[in-house]
Design a protein around this motif. Sequence first.
Motif, PDB file in Angstrom:
ATOM      1  N   UNK A  63       0.832  -1.206   0.000  1.00  7.11           N
ATOM      2  CA  UNK A  63       0.000   0.000   0.000  1.00  7.11           C
ATOM      3  C   UNK A  63       0.866   1.255   0.000  1.00  7.11           C
ATOM      4  N   UNK A  64       1.881   1.256   0.848  1.00 10.76           N
ATOM      5  CA  UNK A  64       2.790   2.412   0.915  1.00 10.76           C
ATOM      6  C   UNK A  64       3.512   2.624  -0.412  1.00 10.76           C
ATOM      7  N   UNK A  65       3.973   1.536  -1.017  1.00 10.82           N
ATOM      8  CA  UNK A  65       4.713   1.634  -2.283  1.00 10.82           C
ATOM      9  C   UNK A  65       3.817   2.219  -3.386  1.00 10.82           C
ATOM     10  N   UNK A  66       2.588   1.770  -3.461  1.00 12.40           N
ATOM     11  CA  UNK A  66       1.665   2.276  -4.488  1.00 12.40           C
ATOM     12  C   UNK A  66       1.353   3.748  -4.222  1.00 12.40           C
ATOM     13  N   UNK A  67       1.093   4.088  -2.956  1.00 10.72           N
ATOM     14  CA  UNK A  67       0.812   5.481  -2.618  1.00 10.72           C
ATOM     15  C   UNK A  67       1.997   6.381  -2.950  1.00 10.72           C
ATOM     16  N   UNK A  68       3.198   5.944  -2.573  1.00 11.94           N
ATOM     17  CA  UNK A  68       4.398   6.759  -2.813  1.00 11.94           C
ATOM     18  C   UNK A  68       4.636   6.997  -4.299  1.00 11.94           C
ATOM     19  N   UNK A  69       4.291   6.015  -5.119  1.00 12.27           N
ATOM     20  CA  UNK A  69       4.427   6.186  -6.575  1.00 12.27           C
ATOM     21  C   UNK A  69       3.502   7.311  -7.049  1.00 12.27           C
ATOM     22  N   UNK A  70       2.251   7.260  -6.635  1.00 13.13           N
ATOM     23  CA  UNK A  70       1.292   8.293  -7.038  1.00 13.13           C
ATOM     24  C   UNK A  70       1.673   9.650  -6.462  1.00 13.13           C
ATOM     25  N   UNK A  71       2.109   9.657  -5.218  1.00 13.67           N
ATOM     26  CA  UNK A  71       2.489  10.906  -4.565  1.00 13.67           C
ATOM     27  C   UNK A  71       3.678  11.557  -5.271  1.00 13.67           C
ATOM     28  N   UNK A  72       4.648  10.748  -5.677  1.00 14.23           N
ATOM     29  CA  UNK A  72       5.819  11.285  -6.377  1.00 14.23           C
ATOM     30  C   UNK A  72       5.421  11.925  -7.706  1.00 14.23           C
ATOM     31  N   UNK A  73       4.508  11.273  -8.434  1.00 20.41           N
ATOM     32  CA  UNK A  73       4.033  11.849  -9.696  1.00 20.41           C
ATOM     33  C   UNK A  73       3.321  13.170  -9.442  1.00 20.41           C
TER      34      UNK A  73
END
Length: 135
Positions: A90-100
Amino acid sequence: MAPSVPPSLKKIKVFLSRAEELDRDKGNPESRVVAYNLRQYGVLAGIPLAGTDPAAKACLGELLNDLEKEKAAMAVFSREEHWKISRKVADRVFEKADAEDRAGVANKGTAKTFYAAGTFYEILQQFHEKEKEGE
């Protein structure tokens, strides 16, 4: 393959769809654990929705059979390890979107990634013990 989801269980379809997506990710062992947890949460969320609908009960029964087949493989992980693996994804997916988003390159795909992260965070609820009454 996921069973056909009747209209009364529409709310759990997102969890089953995410589980199918993760099933296709054969190279990542974490995916199998999270897919199992998604299906398990889908069943837990679906039980109160099923009511007297025979199609919903059949769907949940099929999902329970699928979970039972995976149970032995998933038993090598403790409840805490299931939570940690699911939280990590969950954190990895969120961090990907947040970085974009922070880079200013957010698009429709970014929104979908945030939504996926929300789904992964939602399944973490199944790992929280219910608080004792009166506390």
